[in-house]
Design a protein around this motif. Structure first.
Motif, mmCIF file in Angstrom:
data_model
loop_
_atom_site.group_PDB
_atom_site.id
_atom_site.type_symbol
_atom_site.label_atom_id
_atom_site.label_comp_id
_atom_site.label_asym_id
_atom_site.label_seq_id
_atom_site.Cartn_x
_atom_site.Cartn_y
_atom_site.Cartn_z
ATOM 1 N N ALA A 114 16.997 -68.282 -2.952
ATOM 2 C CA ALA A 114 16.416 -69.616 -3.105
ATOM 3 C C ALA A 114 15.529 -69.668 -4.344
ATOM 4 O O ALA A 114 15.583 -70.629 -5.135
ATOM 5 C CB ALA A 114 15.615 -69.985 -1.861
ATOM 6 N N LYS A 115 14.722 -68.644 -4.541
ATOM 7 C CA LYS A 115 13.856 -68.589 -5.730
ATOM 8 C C LYS A 115 14.694 -68.515 -7.013
ATOM 9 O O LYS A 115 14.356 -69.127 -8.027
ATOM 10 C CB LYS A 115 12.919 -67.390 -5.654
ATOM 11 N N ALA A 116 15.788 -67.765 -6.965
ATOM 12 C CA ALA A 116 16.655 -67.649 -8.136
ATOM 13 C C ALA A 116 17.295 -68.997 -8.466
ATOM 14 O O ALA A 116 17.431 -69.357 -9.649
ATOM 15 C CB ALA A 116 17.726 -66.596 -7.880
ATOM 16 N N LEU A 117 17.675 -69.761 -7.455
ATOM 17 C CA LEU A 117 18.243 -71.092 -7.692
ATOM 18 C C LEU A 117 17.220 -72.023 -8.328
ATOM 19 O O LEU A 117 17.533 -72.776 -9.260
ATOM 20 C CB LEU A 117 18.756 -71.695 -6.378
ATOM 21 N N VAL A 118 15.986 -71.946 -7.832
ATOM 22 C CA VAL A 118 14.925 -72.778 -8.421
ATOM 23 C C VAL A 118 14.710 -72.384 -9.879
ATOM 24 O O VAL A 118 14.589 -73.239 -10.765
ATOM 25 C CB VAL A 118 13.614 -72.631 -7.599
ATOM 26 N N ALA A 119 14.673 -71.075 -10.145
ATOM 27 C CA ALA A 119 14.491 -70.602 -11.514
ATOM 28 C C ALA A 119 15.664 -71.031 -12.391
ATOM 29 O O ALA A 119 15.479 -71.394 -13.562
ATOM 30 C CB ALA A 119 14.349 -69.084 -11.527
ATOM 31 N N ARG A 141 17.459 -73.727 -12.077
ATOM 32 C CA ARG A 141 17.303 -75.149 -12.374
ATOM 33 C C ARG A 141 16.289 -75.349 -13.499
ATOM 34 O O ARG A 141 16.464 -76.194 -14.367
ATOM 35 C CB ARG A 141 16.870 -75.905 -11.115
ATOM 36 N N LEU A 142 15.212 -74.569 -13.453
ATOM 37 C CA LEU A 142 14.212 -74.651 -14.515
ATOM 38 C C LEU A 142 14.829 -74.285 -15.862
ATOM 39 O O LEU A 142 14.588 -74.955 -16.873
ATOM 40 C CB LEU A 142 13.034 -73.703 -14.216
ATOM 41 N N GLU A 143 15.599 -73.224 -15.883
ATOM 42 C CA GLU A 143 16.238 -72.795 -17.124
ATOM 43 C C GLU A 143 17.170 -73.879 -17.659
ATOM 44 O O GLU A 143 17.211 -74.142 -18.868
ATOM 45 C CB GLU A 143 17.013 -71.497 -16.898
ATOM 46 N N VAL A 144 17.931 -74.501 -16.777
ATOM 47 C CA VAL A 144 18.845 -75.565 -17.204
ATOM 48 C C VAL A 144 18.051 -76.729 -17.793
ATOM 49 O O VAL A 144 18.411 -77.292 -18.843
ATOM 50 C CB VAL A 144 19.732 -76.019 -16.017
ATOM 51 N N ASN A 145 16.965 -77.112 -17.144
ATOM 52 C CA ASN A 145 16.135 -78.229 -17.640
ATOM 53 C C ASN A 145 15.526 -77.897 -19.001
ATOM 54 O O ASN A 145 15.512 -78.745 -19.904
ATOM 55 C CB ASN A 145 15.030 -78.563 -16.637
ATOM 56 N N ILE A 146 15.043 -76.660 -19.140
ATOM 57 C CA ILE A 146 14.449 -76.251 -20.421
ATOM 58 C C ILE A 146 15.512 -76.262 -21.519
ATOM 59 O O ILE A 146 15.273 -76.724 -22.642
ATOM 60 C CB ILE A 146 13.797 -74.863 -20.286
ATOM 61 N N GLU A 147 16.698 -75.776 -21.185
ATOM 62 C CA GLU A 147 17.786 -75.759 -22.155
ATOM 63 C C GLU A 147 18.152 -77.176 -22.592
ATOM 64 O O GLU A 147 18.354 -77.444 -23.791
ATOM 65 C CB GLU A 147 18.999 -75.046 -21.545
ATOM 66 N N LYS A 148 18.231 -78.100 -21.641
ATOM 67 C CA LYS A 148 18.537 -79.501 -21.974
ATOM 68 C C LYS A 148 17.465 -80.085 -22.897
ATOM 69 O O LYS A 148 17.761 -80.782 -23.880
ATOM 70 C CB LYS A 148 18.630 -80.335 -20.696
#
Length: 128
Positions: free
Chosen positions: A99-104, A106-113
């Motif tokens: 679950a923590k890895a999925l949250v992380a 999502r953060l990476e995807v948002n930062i990349e965008k």
């Protein structure tokens, strides 16, 4: 009179007339044949002077033990599923990590965008 199966062989213990204190000295033992019918004949010969009820009871016991060993042999030939214990604590820990890895992620995807948008808009100039 007692019947036992020891290491794939059948043994009949017949009580002697003496009143000996130990089991082994009180009983004489005879090995029975592996062939079912021959073993029944051996029981008849060994217990010739015993009451017919006890002879019949002994044959029933022998039949039960014989069938039990046949079933055991069949079960050892079959392959059975093995049950694997589940460590609940480890499972819980892994679920939390996922679950923590999925949250992380999502953060990476948002930062990349966000970085791609800035790059397209020209915030960084000619660096890239």
């Amino acid at each position: 009179m007692r019947l036992f199966a020891r290491k794939k062989e059948y043994v009949i213990f017949i009580k002697n007339q003496s009143n000996a204190p130990l089991f082994l000295t009180n009983y004489g033992n005879e090995k029975l044949s592996k062939n079912y019918e021959q073993a029944l004949l051996q029981i008849d010969k060994q217990l010739i002077y015993w009451p017919t009820f006890i002879v019949h009871k002994c044959k029933q016991r022998y039949t039960k033990i014989y069938q039990y060993l046949i079933r055991m042999r069949k079960l050892t030939l079959k392959s059975r599923r093995t049950l694997v214990p589940v460590a609940k604590k480890i499972e819980r820990r892994e679920r939390r990590r996922e679950a923590k890895a999925l949250v992380a992620a999502r953060l990476e995807v948002n930062i990349e965008k966000e970085l791609l948008e800035r790059l397209k808009s020209g915030t960084y100039g000619d660096i890239y």
